[in-house]
Design an enzyme around this catalytic site. Structure first.
Site, PDB file in Angstrom:
ATOM      1  N   ASP A   1     -85.843 -30.802 -20.174  1.00 21.22           N
ATOM      2  CA  ASP A   1     -84.550 -31.273 -19.613  1.00 21.22           C
ATOM      3  C   ASP A   1     -84.654 -31.399 -18.247  1.00 21.22           C
ATOM      4  O   ASP A   1     -85.034 -30.324 -17.255  1.00 21.22           O
ATOM      5  CB  ASP A   1     -83.734 -30.077 -20.274  1.00 21.22           C
ATOM      6  CG  ASP A   1     -82.118 -30.432 -19.912  1.00 21.22           C
ATOM      7  OD1 ASP A   1     -81.502 -31.440 -20.542  1.00 21.22           O
ATOM      8  OD2 ASP A   1     -81.718 -29.869 -18.996  1.00 21.22           O
TER       9      ASP A   1
ATOM     10  N   GLU B   1     -80.359 -36.537 -20.731  1.00 16.96           N
ATOM     11  CA  GLU B   1     -81.346 -36.181 -19.735  1.00 16.96           C
ATOM     12  C   GLU B   1     -82.746 -35.247 -20.320  1.00 16.96           C
ATOM     13  O   GLU B   1     -83.260 -34.632 -19.744  1.00 16.96           O
ATOM     14  CB  GLU B   1     -80.913 -35.557 -18.538  1.00 16.96           C
ATOM     15  CG  GLU B   1     -80.702 -34.067 -18.656  1.00 16.96           C
ATOM     16  CD  GLU B   1     -79.149 -33.827 -19.089  1.00 16.96           C
ATOM     17  OE1 GLU B   1     -79.012 -32.742 -18.906  1.00 16.96           O
ATOM     18  OE2 GLU B   1     -78.459 -34.720 -19.520  1.00 16.96           O
TER      19      GLU B   1
END
Length: 143
Positions: free
Chosen positions: A15, A58
């Site tokens: 992430d 993301e």
């Protein structure tokens, strides 16, 4: 295939740290550009037998067939260090000037007996990395 062949398989979930801050400060187009560039860099830096994919938002994943935790940790560390040294537009992508990632790793069958459980356990390790300060790797089953 790993279950049928009694082979090991690791999963790394990653992430981008503070990505919301990037979108809020520089806009979603800048955030999208960072996602594209980060993806291209990762794809050039993982072996052909590994599967790299966007997991959502993301978050990204790397599926590492026939790869145990220590090799997975090595790859994750190389990616973490490499990406933090890269320049992403805008150059001040994060408050300290660097783009960093957090990673969580789990291994089948050591940590999980099903794919769903493997994902959950790798995700827990990822959140542990974020809770422990970000820009780090956490491995399932390690303290």
């Amino acid at each position: 295939r790993a279950a049928r062949g009694a082979q090991v398989l690791s999963l790394a979930l990653m992430d981008i740290d503070h990505f919301k801050e990037i979108n809020d400060t520089h806009g979603h187009l800048a955030g999208d550009q960072i996602l594209w560039e980060l993806s291209a860099l990762i794809m050039r830096n993982v072996r052909g037998e590994y599967v790299f994919a966007r997991y959502g938002g993301e978050e990204f994943s790397v599926i590492l067939p026939e790869t145990g935790k220590q090799v997975a940790r090595g790859l994750a560390e190389r990616l973490r260090v490499f990406l933090s040294s890269q320049s992403f537009p805008p150059n001040e992508a994060q408050s300290d000037g660097n783009l960093t990632i957090s990673l969580g790793i789990a291994t089948f069958p050591e940590d999980a007996k099903s794919i769903d459980d493997l994902i959950k356990i790798a995700d827990r390790a990822l959140y542990k990395a974020k809770e422990n300060g970000r820009n780090r790797i956490e491995i399932a089953g390690e303290t």
